[in-house]
Design a protein around this motif. Structure first.
Motif, PDB file in Angstrom:
ATOM      1  N   PHE A 166      20.363  47.444  49.815  1.00 49.67           N
ATOM      2  CA  PHE A 166      20.961  48.420  48.894  1.00 49.67           C
ATOM      3  C   PHE A 166      22.417  48.088  48.584  1.00 49.67           C
ATOM      4  O   PHE A 166      23.183  48.954  48.189  1.00 49.67           O
ATOM      5  N   ILE A 167      22.781  46.830  48.754  1.00 48.84           N
ATOM      6  CA  ILE A 167      24.159  46.397  48.533  1.00 48.84           C
ATOM      7  C   ILE A 167      24.298  45.707  47.182  1.00 48.84           C
ATOM      8  O   ILE A 167      23.508  44.838  46.826  1.00 48.84           O
ATOM      9  N   ALA A 168      25.317  46.117  46.443  1.00 44.32           N
ATOM     10  CA  ALA A 168      25.655  45.506  45.163  1.00 44.32           C
ATOM     11  C   ALA A 168      26.887  44.621  45.357  1.00 44.32           C
ATOM     12  O   ALA A 168      27.921  45.093  45.846  1.00 44.32           O
ATOM     13  N   LYS A 169      26.788  43.364  45.000  1.00 37.81           N
ATOM     14  CA  LYS A 169      27.927  42.459  45.107  1.00 37.81           C
ATOM     15  C   LYS A 169      28.975  42.809  44.065  1.00 37.81           C
ATOM     16  O   LYS A 169      28.646  43.139  42.928  1.00 37.81           O
ATOM     17  N   GLY A 170      30.230  42.724  44.469  1.00 38.65           N
ATOM     18  CA  GLY A 170      31.319  43.034  43.562  1.00 38.65           C
ATOM     19  C   GLY A 170      31.780  41.844  42.757  1.00 38.65           C
ATOM     20  O   GLY A 170      31.286  40.723  42.922  1.00 38.65           O
ATOM     21  N   ASP A 171      32.763  42.096  41.896  1.00 37.66           N
ATOM     22  CA  ASP A 171      33.313  41.045  41.034  1.00 37.66           C
ATOM     23  C   ASP A 171      34.792  40.825  41.287  1.00 37.66           C
ATOM     24  O   ASP A 171      35.499  40.261  40.452  1.00 37.66           O
ATOM     25  N   GLY A 172      35.265  41.293  42.442  1.00 37.66           N
ATOM     26  CA  GLY A 172      36.672  41.138  42.786  1.00 37.66           C
ATOM     27  C   GLY A 172      37.504  42.375  42.573  1.00 37.66           C
ATOM     28  O   GLY A 172      38.617  42.488  43.105  1.00 37.66           O
ATOM     29  N   ALA A 173      36.979  43.328  41.800  1.00 37.84           N
ATOM     30  CA  ALA A 173      37.687  44.590  41.566  1.00 37.84           C
ATOM     31  C   ALA A 173      37.152  45.659  42.509  1.00 37.84           C
ATOM     32  O   ALA A 173      36.033  45.553  43.020  1.00 37.84           O
ATOM     33  N   ARG A 203      35.558  41.287  47.961  1.00 37.58           N
ATOM     34  CA  ARG A 203      34.772  40.992  46.753  1.00 37.58           C
ATOM     35  C   ARG A 203      34.498  42.262  45.951  1.00 37.58           C
ATOM     36  O   ARG A 203      34.181  42.202  44.760  1.00 37.58           O
ATOM     37  N   GLY A 204      34.600  43.415  46.624  1.00 38.97           N
ATOM     38  CA  GLY A 204      34.336  44.673  45.935  1.00 38.97           C
ATOM     39  C   GLY A 204      32.894  45.116  46.018  1.00 38.97           C
ATOM     40  O   GLY A 204      32.383  45.780  45.112  1.00 38.97           O
TER      41      GLY A 204
END
Length: 223
Positions: A166-173, A203-204
């Motif tokens: 259930f984890i969404a990778k961030g884009d740095g923000a 990574r956010g």
């Protein structure tokens, strides 16, 4: 002084209110700036503003809608001020949104979904049942499907979301999550906190969670 929540259409948000929200958010790690909040006002239908007197204590972008026919409360970017009444503020915001769900979806169970960066956020789900993810629970295919539906609704690319963790990778923000800090962090269940161990904060990353507000519980708010 009591916490009073006003929920209104995002189109009614003024520049002064957006500035207040940005100032409040700046006190925590989220630091949602006016530009980000302005875009959120365009992306969401409703905003809940919690005040103590004339002081803003918390806010939450949200919408009431159906996903695949199922009624939902979706909570986007939100933040609660780090003070002694933070739990009361969060409860007041959630209660107001539940009351609106009663009017929109009478006699129906409602899915509540949002994103968190740490276990403190789960305080928002205290009134819910069948929370996913939760410690010791083997997630069903339908529960994982709900995670994917919510990820899509939150604008997360399918390649950036893991439907088993259930984890969404961030884009740095910093992610657009429900930002809440526990008043008593020592009372957080270590097993709940462990669900966030795989998140990359720099990574956010965020965790997408949902639970059910049952019709009989919601009905009491409409009495």
């Amino acid at each position: 002084m009591a916490i009073i929540v006003e929920t209104k259409d995002c189109t009614q948000l003024g520049d002064a209110e957006l500035a207040e929200m940005a100032d409040l958010s700046a006190e925590g790690p989220a630091r949602f700036e006016v530009g980000v909040l302005s875009k959120q006002a365009e992306a969401w239908v409703l905003v809940s503003l919690a005040r103590e007197g004339n002081k803003l204590r918390g806010f939450s972008f949200c919408t009431l809608e159906r996903i695949g026919g199922t009624p939902c409360i979706l909570i986007g970017c939100a933040s609660v001020q780090r003070n002694a009444k933070r739990d009361t503020t969060l409860k007041a915001i959630m209660t107001d949104q539940y009351r609106r769900a009663v009017l929109a979806f009478p006699d129906e169970d409602v899915v509540v979904g949002t994103r968190f960066v740490d276990a403190a956020g789960f305080e928002a789900f205290k009134a819910l049942q069948d929370i996913v993810p939760r410690p010791g629970h083997r997630d069903s295919g339908e529960e994982r499907a709900w995670g994917r539906r919510l990820a899509k609704r939150f604008g997360i690319d399918s390649g950036s979301y893991d439907d088993r963790s259930f984890i969404a990778k961030g884009d740095g923000a910093y992610p657009l999550v429900l930002d809440h800090d526990a008043l008593k962090p020592e009372k957080i269940d270590p097993d709940v906190a462990a669900q966030f161990s795989a998140l990359d904060a720099k990574r956010g990353d965020s965790l997408i969670a949902h639970g059910w507000a049952m019709a009989e519980s919601l009905a009491k708010l409409g009495d």
